[in-house]
Write an enzyme that holds these catalytic residues in place. Sequence first.
Site, PDB file in Angstrom:
ATOM      1  N   GLU A  93       0.866  -1.175   0.000  1.00  0.00           N
ATOM      2  CA  GLU A  93       0.000   0.000   0.000  1.00  0.00           C
ATOM      3  C   GLU A  93       0.899   1.219   0.000  1.00  0.00           C
ATOM      4  O   GLU A  93       1.589   1.483   0.984  1.00  0.00           O
ATOM      5  CB  GLU A  93      -0.910   0.001   1.236  1.00  0.00           C
ATOM      6  CG  GLU A  93      -1.796   1.225   1.329  1.00  0.00           C
ATOM      7  CD  GLU A  93      -2.429   1.379   2.703  1.00  0.00           C
ATOM      8  OE1 GLU A  93      -2.806   2.515   3.043  1.00  0.00           O
ATOM      9  OE2 GLU A  93      -2.521   0.383   3.445  1.00  0.00           O
ATOM     10  N   CYS A 132      -1.436   8.265   3.774  1.00  0.00           N
ATOM     11  CA  CYS A 132      -1.380   7.814   2.387  1.00  0.00           C
ATOM     12  C   CYS A 132      -2.652   8.119   1.606  1.00  0.00           C
ATOM     13  O   CYS A 132      -2.629   8.142   0.377  1.00  0.00           O
ATOM     14  CB  CYS A 132      -1.079   6.314   2.337  1.00  0.00           C
ATOM     15  SG  CYS A 132      -2.231   5.309   3.301  1.00  0.00           S
TER      16      CYS A 132
END
Length: 383
Positions: A93, A132
């Site tokens: 990720e 993120c």
Amino acid sequence: MLEKLAPTWLAGMPAIIKPATATAQLTQAMVKAIIDSGLVPNGAISLICGGAGDLLDHLDSQDVVTFTGSAHTGQQLRVHPNLVAKSVPFTMEADSLNCCVLGDDVTPEQPEFALFIREVVREMTTKAGQKCTAIRRIIVPQAQVSAVSEALIARLQKVVVGDPAQEGVKMGALVNSEQRQDVQDNVNRLVEAGCEVLLGGKADLSAAGAFFPPTLLFCAQPDEISAVHAIEAFGPVATLMPYQNTEHAMTLARAGEGSLAGTLVTASGELAREFILGAARAHGRIQVLNEESSAESTGHGSPLPQLVHGGPGRAGGGEELGGLRAVKHYMQRTAIQGSPTMLAAVSQQWVRGAQVVEDRIHPFRKYFEEIQPGDSLLTRVVP
């Protein structure tokens, strides 16, 4: 870290945590609290602070590597010779240039306009923009650029930066001074590429505390300035850019070459369908936000457990969190073939067609621990 531990332990695997150096102290405190609680078995969690040495050289196909961080670091890990040679499962990720798009059906008088401004400001400033899923690209109709920029500046100017423990402070510091320098360098790169600073843009690099002001940039030519779709200032920074029509908005959304999350703010179901069909392939998750959904929406950066949390391309190509989907990342799944009776014996669950066991004792009269798969009662048919 916590979202990784949950499915790891549910799958029956121990976990080794390797935090980034900048956040190692916080991670160590969290792991110590977990161990001191006595809620997890000995050996279920281990922590490495500092270099991992040759750890990856000792993994095999029964291990799993799950990574969250920069795309550059993730790509280096993905091609580690031992991971490649032994096909060690690797889930990534990565930070991505996520976008928030204002539908061309929304005007400043509509409630969706206020929702759009609120969502962008929240994602820019939560955790000082160091997450993120933060919104990095603000994509709006050409006709709404002035209204959006004025509303964003008005809201961002009210964000008080400082110690979050103090009353009235809305945003804290970045992780450390190195991160502050990195954010400043990337803001400078975006400006040099052709972006204009509408708010913020400069940090006092000599001041105590790694504080960086909320920064709004503007890119008038997002098709020509590729840097706005490639350079991420990992802090409270986002770039406003115009689009000409829905097709153009989809093109700009896809220009990030893979994102964890995207948000479309619109009151039109027809527009939502068109946008998602055109932009979904570049996103792991898309939130459609309107007045109706706003009361229960978890927000652009907060996925629900049953949703995919990952994305294609730059976002790493992985899937994380996601309830039972995440558990399966940590399990070896093997298909078993055989007769119904054999499958029932292996799985200890009765399979249609398997042999049954008749007993003189009615199944309902047995204790739970006495019941076996296949126990049955065949009754006589009375004419």
